[in-house]
Design an enzyme around this catalytic site. Structure first.
Site, PDB file in Angstrom:
ATOM      1  N   HIS A  72       0.848  -1.202   0.000  1.00  0.00           N
ATOM      2  CA  HIS A  72       0.000   0.000   0.000  1.00  0.00           C
ATOM      3  C   HIS A  72       0.880   1.247   0.000  1.00  0.00           C
ATOM      4  O   HIS A  72       1.870   1.308   0.725  1.00  0.00           O
ATOM      5  CB  HIS A  72      -0.910   0.032   1.247  1.00  0.00           C
ATOM      6  CG  HIS A  72      -2.081  -0.891   1.156  1.00  0.00           C
ATOM      7  ND1 HIS A  72      -3.142  -0.844   2.036  1.00  0.00           N
ATOM      8  CD2 HIS A  72      -2.360  -1.901   0.297  1.00  0.00           C
ATOM      9  CE1 HIS A  72      -4.031  -1.767   1.711  1.00  0.00           C
ATOM     10  NE2 HIS A  72      -3.573  -2.438   0.659  1.00  0.00           N
ATOM     11  N   TYR A 201      -8.937   5.407   7.984  1.00  0.00           N
ATOM     12  CA  TYR A 201      -9.031   5.784   9.408  1.00  0.00           C
ATOM     13  C   TYR A 201     -10.067   6.901   9.498  1.00  0.00           C
ATOM     14  O   TYR A 201      -9.863   7.987   8.964  1.00  0.00           O
ATOM     15  CB  TYR A 201      -7.688   6.305   9.921  1.00  0.00           C
ATOM     16  CG  TYR A 201      -6.623   5.247  10.116  1.00  0.00           C
ATOM     17  CD1 TYR A 201      -5.948   4.688   9.025  1.00  0.00           C
ATOM     18  CD2 TYR A 201      -6.284   4.804  11.389  1.00  0.00           C
ATOM     19  CE1 TYR A 201      -4.971   3.717   9.206  1.00  0.00           C
ATOM     20  CE2 TYR A 201      -5.301   3.832  11.576  1.00  0.00           C
ATOM     21  CZ  TYR A 201      -4.662   3.299  10.486  1.00  0.00           C
ATOM     22  OH  TYR A 201      -3.687   2.328  10.663  1.00  0.00           O
ATOM     23  N   PRO A 292      -3.286   0.025  19.024  1.00  0.00           N
ATOM     24  CA  PRO A 292      -3.058  -0.415  17.640  1.00  0.00           C
ATOM     25  C   PRO A 292      -3.296   0.654  16.575  1.00  0.00           C
ATOM     26  O   PRO A 292      -3.010   0.428  15.410  1.00  0.00           O
ATOM     27  CB  PRO A 292      -4.053  -1.564  17.468  1.00  0.00           C
ATOM     28  CG  PRO A 292      -5.103  -1.313  18.496  1.00  0.00           C
ATOM     29  CD  PRO A 292      -4.434  -0.633  19.637  1.00  0.00           C
ATOM     30  N   LYS A 296       1.824  -0.233  15.164  1.00  0.00           N
ATOM     31  CA  LYS A 296       3.235  -0.316  15.542  1.00  0.00           C
ATOM     32  C   LYS A 296       3.623  -1.579  16.288  1.00  0.00           C
ATOM     33  O   LYS A 296       4.797  -1.921  16.376  1.00  0.00           O
ATOM     34  CB  LYS A 296       3.586   0.893  16.430  1.00  0.00           C
ATOM     35  CG  LYS A 296       3.657   2.198  15.669  1.00  0.00           C
ATOM     36  CD  LYS A 296       4.813   2.208  14.702  1.00  0.00           C
ATOM     37  CE  LYS A 296       4.537   3.144  13.552  1.00  0.00           C
ATOM     38  NZ  LYS A 296       5.138   2.705  12.304  1.00  0.00           N
ATOM     39  N   TYR A 382       4.298   6.567  10.470  1.00  0.00           N
ATOM     40  CA  TYR A 382       3.479   5.390  10.159  1.00  0.00           C
ATOM     41  C   TYR A 382       4.283   4.391   9.315  1.00  0.00           C
ATOM     42  O   TYR A 382       4.294   3.186   9.594  1.00  0.00           O
ATOM     43  CB  TYR A 382       2.222   5.818   9.396  1.00  0.00           C
ATOM     44  CG  TYR A 382       1.157   4.754   9.285  1.00  0.00           C
ATOM     45  CD1 TYR A 382       1.314   3.655   8.436  1.00  0.00           C
ATOM     46  CD2 TYR A 382      -0.025   4.834  10.009  1.00  0.00           C
ATOM     47  CE1 TYR A 382       0.345   2.669   8.336  1.00  0.00           C
ATOM     48  CE2 TYR A 382      -1.012   3.854   9.906  1.00  0.00           C
ATOM     49  CZ  TYR A 382      -0.804   2.781   9.064  1.00  0.00           C
ATOM     50  OH  TYR A 382      -1.781   1.804   8.958  1.00  0.00           O
TER      51      TYR A 382
HETATM   52  C1  PHB Z   1      -5.258  -4.459  11.088  1.00  0.00           C
HETATM   53  O1  PHB Z   1      -5.355  -4.682   9.869  1.00  0.00           O
HETATM   54  O2  PHB Z   1      -5.524  -5.317  11.957  1.00  0.00           O
HETATM   55  C2  PHB Z   1      -4.830  -3.087  11.544  1.00  0.00           C
HETATM   56  C3  PHB Z   1      -4.395  -2.165  10.606  1.00  0.00           C
HETATM   57  C4  PHB Z   1      -3.992  -0.903  11.023  1.00  0.00           C
HETATM   58  C5  PHB Z   1      -4.050  -0.574  12.359  1.00  0.00           C
HETATM   59  C6  PHB Z   1      -4.482  -1.511  13.322  1.00  0.00           C
HETATM   60  C7  PHB Z   1      -4.883  -2.768  12.908  1.00  0.00           C
HETATM   61  O3  PHB Z   1      -3.677   0.670  12.771  1.00  0.00           O
END
Ligand code: PHB
Ligand code: APR
Length: 393
Positions: A72, A201, A292, A296, A382
């Site tokens: 990505h 997000y 999460p 990280k 990130y």
């Molecule tokens: C996930 O795909 O489980 C995932 C992706 C991004 C995040 C947290 C979890 O910030």
């Protein structure tokens, strides 16, 4: 039984450390509380920094990742009526990969089997002894019910937030920071093609939502809920309705499908120091937990282990203690950077506080989208700090 390195915990940190030590010609023993099946079945996060991908490839663990992983360029940030893409490749020169931690763990477990090195699953009463001496050891009851003591030159505590290793650091010298957030995530896996090419997000008055994925046919979604949320009160319809509401955007539709897994995940920040006491070294969730939101957790565990494997190899093979002596300070630099970034993403995107707080959050989100320097700061954090691969030489 004697070995060079006893590793407590066979999650990603313990398994990767065992693999990197094996590549350096150092034998280790894994001691794991759960069954191998349980470890392999855990559903966790899914984002790998490009530094993590490079390390896994360099360690001979990249075949399935290259075949099944999805690269990505960035993520989308959303708030009601607006969705904006942040291109990490343009902003920070690095991409990220979607490849479930479950898959990383399976690849690591397969590598461990090929290495034919000892692993005790279903171990109980695990205890670390004499970390402060040149002869530390780990005692436990094996799955046959027999008492075992493994005498080692090094003990690696890779036993996660609930593991016993950190207790082997005397309370008098241990310093712990903890922040429990006033919300949790309700996470689902669903058999549905993602409705977005990259992660979304979303800030929303009802609460945060995240659209992630595991493959081109499996979606991974999260909803902000109360920390004590009863998952029994969340029907599939209620989950999809809330996701559709929080991701709503003119001209865009959230596809739904069969939900195959549901769970509520707590949100906390946690750091414990020192990450080394004598011949005991802590790595991964044993030393730190991040919420999460910044993706990280796994990447930080990999970075700890890359450092630690080199420190142990220098100590045991070259009698050079410099990397081991610097391990705690070096690791903590990245730990606090990732802890801050994860806290920042979490407090910016989750509904908490009052309307004043909401306006501050929206202003921060608009600033990121409008300011290349603000977007670059998010992108660099990130996409992750590079992991020096010299640790693998
Ligand atoms: C996930 O795909 O489980 C995932 C992706 C991004 C995040 C947290 C979890 O910030
Ligand atoms: N004895 C032996 N093993 C133990 C004990 C114990 N007393 N307590 C815990 N363990 C094991 C757990 O069963 C688990 O398999 O230690 C392992 C720790 O693994 P993780 O918790 O996955 O931590 P880590 O390997 O550091 O990986 C960090 O995993 O949980 C995610 O979000 C986290 O992505 C991050 C990654």
């Amino acid at each position: 039984m004697r070995c060079r390195v006893a590793i407590v915990g066979a999650g990603p940190a313990g398994l990767l450390l065992a693999h990197l030590l094996d590549a350096a010609g150092i034998e280790s023993v894994l001691i794991e509380r759960q069954s191998a099946e349980h470890v392999a079945s855990r559903i966790r996060a899914g984002i790998l920094e490009s530094g993590t991908v490079d390390l896994l490839r360099r360690a001979g663990l990249g075949d399935r990742l290259d075949e099944e992983g999805m690269e990505h360029r960035g993520i989308y940030l959303q708030w009601p009526g607006e969705r904006h893409h942040l291109d990490f490749v343009n902003l920070a020169g690095r991409s990220v990969w979607v490849y479930g931690q479950t898959e990383v763990t399976k690849d690591l477990m397969a590598a461990r089997r090929r290495a034919e090195q000892a692993a005790y699953y279903n171990a109980s009463d695990v205890e670390v002894h004499d970390a402060d001496t040149e002869r530390p050891s780990v005692t436990f009851i094996d799955e046959a019910g027999d008492a075992q003591r493994i005498k080692a030159e090094i003990v690696a505590g890779c036993d996660g937030y609930h593991g016993p290793s950190k207790q082997a650091v005397p309370q008098a010298v241990r310093h712990t920071w903890e922040r429990n957030y006033p919300f949790a995530w309700l996470g689902i896996l669903a058999d549905v093609a993602p409705s977005s090419n990259e992660l979304i997000y979303a800030w929303h008055p009802d609460g945060f939502a995240l659209h992630s994925m595991r493959s081109h046919s499996v979606g991974r979604f999260y909803l902000q809920v109360a920390p004590d949320e009863d998952i029994a009160e969340w029907s599939d319809d209620r989950i999809w309705h809330n996701l559709a509401t929080r991701f709503a955007l003119d001209g865009w539709k959230l596809d739904t499908g069969t939900i195959t897994e549901k769970s509520v995940l707590p949100m906390r920040s946690f750091v414990t120091t020192p990450m080394r006491r004598g011949r005991l070294f802590l790595a991964g969730d044993a030393a730190h937990i991040v919420p999460p939101t910044g993706a990280k957790g796994l990447n930080l565990a990999v970075a700890d282990v890359a450092l630690l494997s080199r420190a142990i190899a220098d100590l045991l093979l070259r009698k050079d203690s410099r990397a081991a002596d610097a391990y705690c300070e070096t690791a903590l630099n990245r730990v606090w950077r990732c802890t801050h970034f994860s806290w920042w993403m979490t407090t910016m995107l989750h509904r908490h506080g009052d309307d004043f707080d909401a306006e501050l959050q929206l202003s921060q989100l608009r600033r990121i989208v409008d300011s290349p320097s603000a977007a670059t700061e998010l992108a660099q954090n990130y996409a992750g700090l590079p992991i020096p691969l010299s640790t693998l030489d």
